[in-house]
Scaffold this motif. Structure first.
Motif, mmCIF file in Angstrom:
data_model
loop_
_atom_site.group_PDB
_atom_site.id
_atom_site.type_symbol
_atom_site.label_atom_id
_atom_site.label_comp_id
_atom_site.label_asym_id
_atom_site.label_seq_id
_atom_site.Cartn_x
_atom_site.Cartn_y
_atom_site.Cartn_z
ATOM 1 N N UNK A 168 -3.199 -2.572 -4.209
ATOM 2 C CA UNK A 168 -1.934 -2.254 -3.827
ATOM 3 C C UNK A 168 -1.278 -3.599 -3.184
ATOM 4 N N UNK A 169 0.105 -3.242 -2.749
ATOM 5 C CA UNK A 169 0.941 -4.186 -1.925
ATOM 6 C C UNK A 169 0.236 -4.277 -0.395
ATOM 7 N N UNK A 170 0.595 -5.556 0.044
ATOM 8 C CA UNK A 170 0.280 -5.663 1.611
ATOM 9 C C UNK A 170 1.451 -6.557 2.123
ATOM 10 N N UNK A 194 3.982 -11.530 1.174
ATOM 11 C CA UNK A 194 3.737 -10.369 0.542
ATOM 12 C C UNK A 194 2.917 -10.483 -0.505
ATOM 13 N N UNK A 195 1.692 -9.711 -0.584
ATOM 14 C CA UNK A 195 0.465 -9.816 -1.148
ATOM 15 C C UNK A 195 0.277 -8.589 -1.888
ATOM 16 N N UNK A 196 -0.398 -8.691 -3.243
ATOM 17 C CA UNK A 196 -0.739 -7.374 -3.876
ATOM 18 C C UNK A 196 -2.348 -7.720 -4.341
ATOM 19 N N UNK A 197 -3.136 -6.732 -3.789
ATOM 20 C CA UNK A 197 -4.527 -6.763 -4.124
ATOM 21 C C UNK A 197 -4.384 -6.170 -5.557
ATOM 22 N N UNK A 198 -5.132 -6.815 -6.627
ATOM 23 C CA UNK A 198 -5.139 -6.534 -7.987
ATOM 24 C C UNK A 198 -6.536 -5.837 -7.937
ATOM 25 N N UNK A 199 -7.643 -6.578 -7.796
ATOM 26 C CA UNK A 199 -8.963 -6.012 -7.969
ATOM 27 C C UNK A 199 -9.728 -6.898 -6.916
ATOM 28 N N UNK A 202 -9.039 -10.584 -7.605
ATOM 29 C CA UNK A 202 -7.629 -11.258 -7.936
ATOM 30 C C UNK A 202 -6.728 -10.636 -6.962
ATOM 31 N N UNK A 203 -5.564 -11.692 -6.660
ATOM 32 C CA UNK A 203 -4.444 -11.140 -6.115
ATOM 33 C C UNK A 203 -3.475 -11.854 -6.444
ATOM 34 N N UNK A 204 -2.302 -11.154 -6.156
ATOM 35 C CA UNK A 204 -0.837 -11.665 -6.332
ATOM 36 C C UNK A 204 -0.078 -12.059 -5.186
#
Length: 546
Positions: A168-170, A194-199, A202-204
């Motif tokens: 989820x987003x962080x 703004x970071x999103x934990x994908x798995x 992997x991060x966005x």
């Protein structure tokens, strides 16, 4: 002592860090044991996950034993459980029947200990004043290993060090955080970001600055940005993302591939170079990678230690006013005490009249590494003290950390004698903060609770500041959490604020049902006056550990 399994030295080191805290020497030794050994790194990750799971489900506390008191079987118990969970590490060991027998023994022991902890000892009857809440562990992909002056956007509570993070987003408004991905990669994030934990690998990253270290055992880390995809198969790199405008990449060592909508296929990048990818996906220039432009692992470690120590010093400086405040009847700082102390010193007016007698509870680390707290985990744990005299109003204020999820009553402050109108301070089975007063004539107790739970899955294992104001003149009760008011309620009867003999962290009249507090208490103040919201907020701001 002859090693009895491959990871005995690593386990002993982790136990020392868990019980006594880390040091430069211990972290250097840990790094040496993990470096270049994928199986050791996998053991380390499983060890941390097991400790977190036991702490979450059973409110387990680390056992503090001297070296000569650690039986070999006890030292190996955690290792055996981890090896059972990690087939790749344990493959050669399961061929030995002794290991199978040992693992079975440990599983049975763990089941017995777990069931005993859940049942509250010899008490077998369930509570009747609230539902039993069964907690299901979240699926995590990373651990927030460290924070430095970090402020997050979004609903409270804010993430804290050692929190398990789900996908989820962080959103980091300011400051720095260090993340440890479940696959073993490390990520430093600098706000605003703004970071999103994908798995777990992997991060966005849509905006902000990121530094990543991918050891061989992590295999790879994939970072998606608006301008493209960056994949490291081992090594260190950093990214600076300006939203939809551009991504700047600095490649320090190892292997790093990237692709954009323009390139389509992955392109390998040379270590030591840097490039800027603009919105159209074209890399417009190359230059030498500059490690100094990004915070390093040593920087955040040293800075976070210095920041925590500074906050601790500031808090100590603020305690002087409270010690001399005539409204303060009892002030337990839990500071400057020895592990062997069985008296909790009262610092209100430098008087020992309200010193507390510690029963069962043990000394542990408090809000800061330099500060102590008391741990409450068993039905016998409590602190007994006296509150002399009468008052027209009282205010309870305390820093606490709950190590058990909602599910049963937990008393914070309770008088020895259950008398009409004398308040008790507690958490109910749904996680609400209560002031309870036995009513006259055998009627049911009058209870004033918070409008929302203060103990939830998110606040468990966190330091939170609780305060409740009981005003006998206005017949009102007000509750506060982390300096914020949660509403005011009217009382039907006038409270009797002659507390007398009191217990901290337990109740003398809970019957066979366990009602003891499970967690840590770091600071507790009892005022003989109704504090204003601004004063309670000041207590929170001056005492918060972050």
């Amino acid at each position: 002592m002859t090693p009895t399994h491959k990871f005995e030295e690593l386990e002993l080191l982790l136990a020392e860090i868990e019980d006594e805290g880390g040091s430069r020497e211990r972290y250097d030794k840990l790094n040496a044991l993990l470096h270049g050994d994928p199986e050791a790194c996998e053991f380390y990750l499983n060890y941390q996950e097991l400790i977190a799971t036991l702490d979450q489900h059973f409110a387990a506390q680390p056992v503090e034993l001297a070296d000569d008191e650690r039986p070999e079987k006890l030292v190996l118990r955690t290792t055996q459980m981890i090896l059972q969970q990690s087939p790749r590490v344990a493959t050669t060991m399961w061929n030995n029947p002794w290991w199978i027998s040992a693992a079975a023994s440990v599983m049975i022991t763990g089941m017995i200990v777990g069931l005993f902890a859940l049942s509250g000892g010899n008490d077998t009857k369930p509570l009747t004043d609230g539902p039993i809440v069964t907690e299901i562990a979240e699926e995590g992909v990373a651990v927030m290993a460290r924070t430095l002056e970090a402020n997050f956007l979004g609903d409270p509570p804010q993430p804290e060090a050692r929190d398990i993070l789900a996908p989820g987003p962080l959103e980091l408004e300011s400051g720095f955080v260090q993340l440890e991905m479940y696959n073993g990669a490390r990520v430093l994030l600098e706000g605003p970001a703004k970071l999103e934990l994908v798995d777990e690998d992997s991060v966005l990253l849509t905006t902000g600055r990121l530094r990543a270290d991918v050891p061989p055992q992590a295999e790879s880390l994939r970072v998606l940005t608006p301008q493209g995809e960056f994949v490291s198969a081992g090594g260190e790199f950093a990214l600076a993302v300006e939203g939809l405008q551009s991504t700047e990449m600095h490649h320090f060592d190892g292997r790093l591939d990237y692709r954009t909508e323009t390139t389509g296929d992955f392109v390998s990048h040379n270590a030591g170079d840097a490039l800027l990818v603009e919105a159209d996906g074209v890399a417009v220039y190359y230059e030498n990678a500059d490690s100094k432009e990004f915070i390093s692992w040593v920087d955040i470690l040293e800075s976070s230690r210095a920041s925590a120590h500074s906050r601790y010093r500031d808090w100590r400086a603020s305690t002087g006013d409270l010690m001399n405040d005539p409204r303060v009847r009892v002030y337990y700082t839990f500071d400057d005490q020895e592990p062997s102390d069985r008296t909790l010193f009262n610092h209100a007016g430098l008087s020992s009249d309200q010193d507390g007698a510690i029963v069962g509870s043990r000394w542990v680390q408090g809000r800061w590494r330099d500060k102590s707290a008391l741990s409450f985990s068993r039905s016998s744990d409590r602190v007994r003290f006296n509150v002399d005299g009468n008052a027209e109003a009282i205010t309870f204020a305390s820093w606490v950390r709950f190590d058990r999820a909602p599910g049963r009553v937990q008393y914070l402050v309770s008088p020895d004698q259950r008398r009409d109108g004398v308040p008790q301070w507690r958490i109910d089975a749904k996680g609400h903060l209560h002031v309870e007063m036995p009513a006259k004539g055998g009627k049911a107790s009058e209870v004033v609770a918070t409008s929302q739970p203060v103990l939830t899955k998110k606040t468990q294992h966190r330091w939170i500041h609780l305060a409740s104001v009981i005003n006998g003149k206005t017949k009102t009760v007000s509750h506060f959490v982390n300096g914020e008011a949660l509403g005011e309620s009217k009382l039907k009867t006038t409270p009797d604020l002659r507390l007398g003999r009191v217990q901290l962290g337990n109740s003398a009249h809970g019957g066979k049902q366990p009602r003891h507090f499970m967690g840590r208490v770091d600071e507790m103040i009892l005022f003989t006056e109704s504090l204003a919201e601004s004063e309670i907020n000041k207590l929170y701001v001056e005492g918060r550990p972050w």
